[in-house]
Write a protein that holds these residues in place. Structure first.
Motif: not given
Lengths: 407, 407
Positions: B143, B190, B187, B138-140, B165, B161, B182
């Motif tokens: 998530g 990840c 992404i 996720t970029n934030g 982020t 992430c 992290r």
């Protein structure tokens, strides 16, 4: 698009009334406090509303706060500056609260807090009454809401906040077009500056309860709650209490609803929740006083309720006592624990002030003040995203061997 | 309380279908990508829905995303884990956009972003299908939504992430009960970790479009928009495009609405908005390609659309082309300028990705791609409060003489 906002409406305001002396004031003129130095309350011709409007009709309308227009003061539709004041959801928190505990999530409103309700109304009325320049003391969220609505309609704003106000709040206020100043003091010190500038004619004073319309916006919390719960109020409401506008507003709303015949005489017990580090209302409640003295050396993680002195103190105390509720104080550790539990177990990130209501509810459960079979509403007054959270963990090296079972 | 969530419903899902080969898959079984390695789409017996449900009946229901239940995949009401998925408001931005420009403010959803729509659906389906452990890149915001819904029903989550982020996103995810890491990469790096762990049986992979149900949640943006605009779609939609689930989902929604006879064949032009520093879809669109190559050295202030490679690339490109729209790239300075203008002039704080849509609209206006008489919807996909803002000003000394006129 939003019929509630664009529909012309009859309005039913008859006059304003001093909350302590009962003295009458004309509507449709600009007012601050009454001659007695106390808040003015807006009065409506409720018999006329009752003859014209049913609660069933209200329920056919779009569910935002403007569906209550007959109970609101704005006469000129064109003065409403809306940013989408939706009805906020009620969210069960069975794991961290209890089986009948609901959180009213006010963080969904414009600018992320319940302050939007009061300020959208006050700004519309200021516009209606020709105000061009407004100043306000704030712990953060009220300033953000004022800035948003006032900038949207070209009213100039100057905002003062305590110097330790979280950076995100101050930046948000500035981004939304206000001139914002930090002040080396608390919110009542900021209020003194605003008062002085207003007395000298530099601006109109938008402090809590010092103009009559924020309370009318805030009372929609009570109207909304009644409609959402099928016109039966909950057994108890836990409300984070700084200036207390929302608590006073809801109490007023319930009275108006009863006069309309939409609810009966039953009322929730109102619990005014404060932080142990700033609990002037609790102290006055326990001492049986009608007014609350200033709380010295105020400190709490819940900045929104760090209000050492409230101009509507007697109105808060009166509502709490009439309701059979109490004023309750909770410590910062209990507040932070409540925020953490609710986030972890319910997926709902409360603001510290919202956390305070959960902490107070838990304490009240222990002391037998409430029991689990009662329906309880906690007010989460703002999004938890504006507040400090514990630091997050370390970085994983994607080039290294990852031990998946250990993650 | 919320009838849409607690009402038992007939469901109309017939099967799942590979988005590239058309191959059929059973519903009611756990699926990731199709055998062709592409997203699966959920198909419904729309003739049966049409026979049973009218758009007028939908309009009588509470306005949250569950009012669309006949067009959603969840069969067991008890699997819905709701945090109050309200209908998001449409907000005019006449001063910074134009007379017919509306912002759909998705920041009002649980966890402050449109990711809640997709994740509330995917988590309900995961629960229905017995999943106990979920991982996601996720970029934030995705998530945060996953963590909230999964924690609420006791599903374990592990979230990865990019290391840069914003801290607030990472902390929010952790607060809401996920284990979050992290990773020194982007992404898709990840995503590679999540894919490897899923292949080894450590968890179920919840990456964008790698499970079939997030898109069904996201499509409610299209359903909602149709109802809000009186069953007439806007002339153009500007959508911030990373993985593109929402754009694909809305396109699917419009098709379903037409099959129900609730809208006609007219469609908005769909504009997929990316940042100049990460514009794989724009490059593929301009080159006339059906798929988009990975974008190297991706960078932009709009982290949510910093997606170098999208598994649904061909679906995004197909929708954009069929609609007569375009894929458009905007630079970070234009994005930040749009955010600033909208905050200052409209009182509406967009996230950078939302700012990108305003920047792209302004550019499209200049090039004649749209004109001011057209009704346009911009998607603000998250609250602006999660993002960095410029620093606020200095402290005022309350003990000093204040020059009010200079404030």
């Amino acid at each position: 698009m939003n019929h509630n906002v664009v529909t012309d409406r009859p309005t039913f305001v008859t006059h304003l009334e001093c909350s302590i002396s009962g003295e009458r004031y004309d509507a449709d003129r600009l007012h601050g406090l009454s001659r007695a130095g106390r808040p003015l309350l807006v009065r409506y011709d409720l018999a006329a509303v009752r003859a014209r409007l049913s609660r069933d009709e209200v329920e056919t309308r779009q569910t935002d706060m403007w569906r209550w227009r007959e109970l609101l003061p704005v006469r000129g539709t064109e003065n409403i500056v809306s940013l989408g004041e939706i009805e906020t959801p009620l969210i069960p928190i069975p794991a961290s609260g209890g089986p009948r505990v609901l959180v009213k999530d006010e963080g969904r409103l414009p600018t992320g807090s319940f302050k939007a309700r009061g300020l959208v109304m006050a700004v519309a009325m200021a516009r209606e009454l020709g105000v061009k320049r407004i100043a306000m003391p704030t712990n953060g969220n009220a300033g953000a809401a004022l800035a948003a609505y006032a900038s949207r309609c070209g009213i100039e704003t100057i905002v003062f906040c305590p110097e330790d106000t979280p950076e995100v709040n101050v930046r948000e206020i500035a981004m939304q077009g206000a001139r914002v100043w930090r002040v080396n003091g608390l919110i009542d010190d900021c209020g003194a500056i605003v008062g002085k500038g207003a007395a000298e004619g530099h601006w109109f004073d938008f402090s809590t309860l010092k103009e009559p319309y924020r309370i009318e916006g805030k009372k929609t919390m009570g109207l909304e709650l009644a409609a959402q719960l099928g016109w039966r109020l909950p057994d108890a409401i836990f409300y984070p209490t700084g200036g207390g506008t929302g608590l006073i507003g809801m109490w007023k709303a319930f009275d108006e609803l009863e006069q309309l015949g939409w609810i009966g005489p039953e009322r929730p017990r109102m619990y005014a929740v404060q932080a142990s580090g700033c609990a002037p209302i609790v102290r006055a409640f326990e001492a049986g006083e009608e007014h609350a003295e200033r709380w010295e050396d105020a400190h709490t993680v819940a900045a929104g309720i760090r209000v050492p002195r409230a101009v509507g103190d007697f109105l808060i105390l009166r509502a709490v006592r009439e309701s059979g509720g109490k004023a309750l104080a909770v410590g910062d550790p209990a507040i932070m624990q409540a925020v953490e539990d609710c986030a972890r177990r319910e997926g709902l990130l409360l603001c510290p002030e919202g956390g305070a209501t959960l902490a107070a509810y838990r304490e009240a459960l222990k002391t037998g003040e409430v029991d689990e079979t009662e329906q309880v509403v906690l007010f989460n007054c703002a999004t938890g995203l504006k507040y400090p959270m514990p630091p997050a963990p370390d970085t994983l090296d994607r080039h290294a061997e990852i031990d998946f079972a250990a993650l």
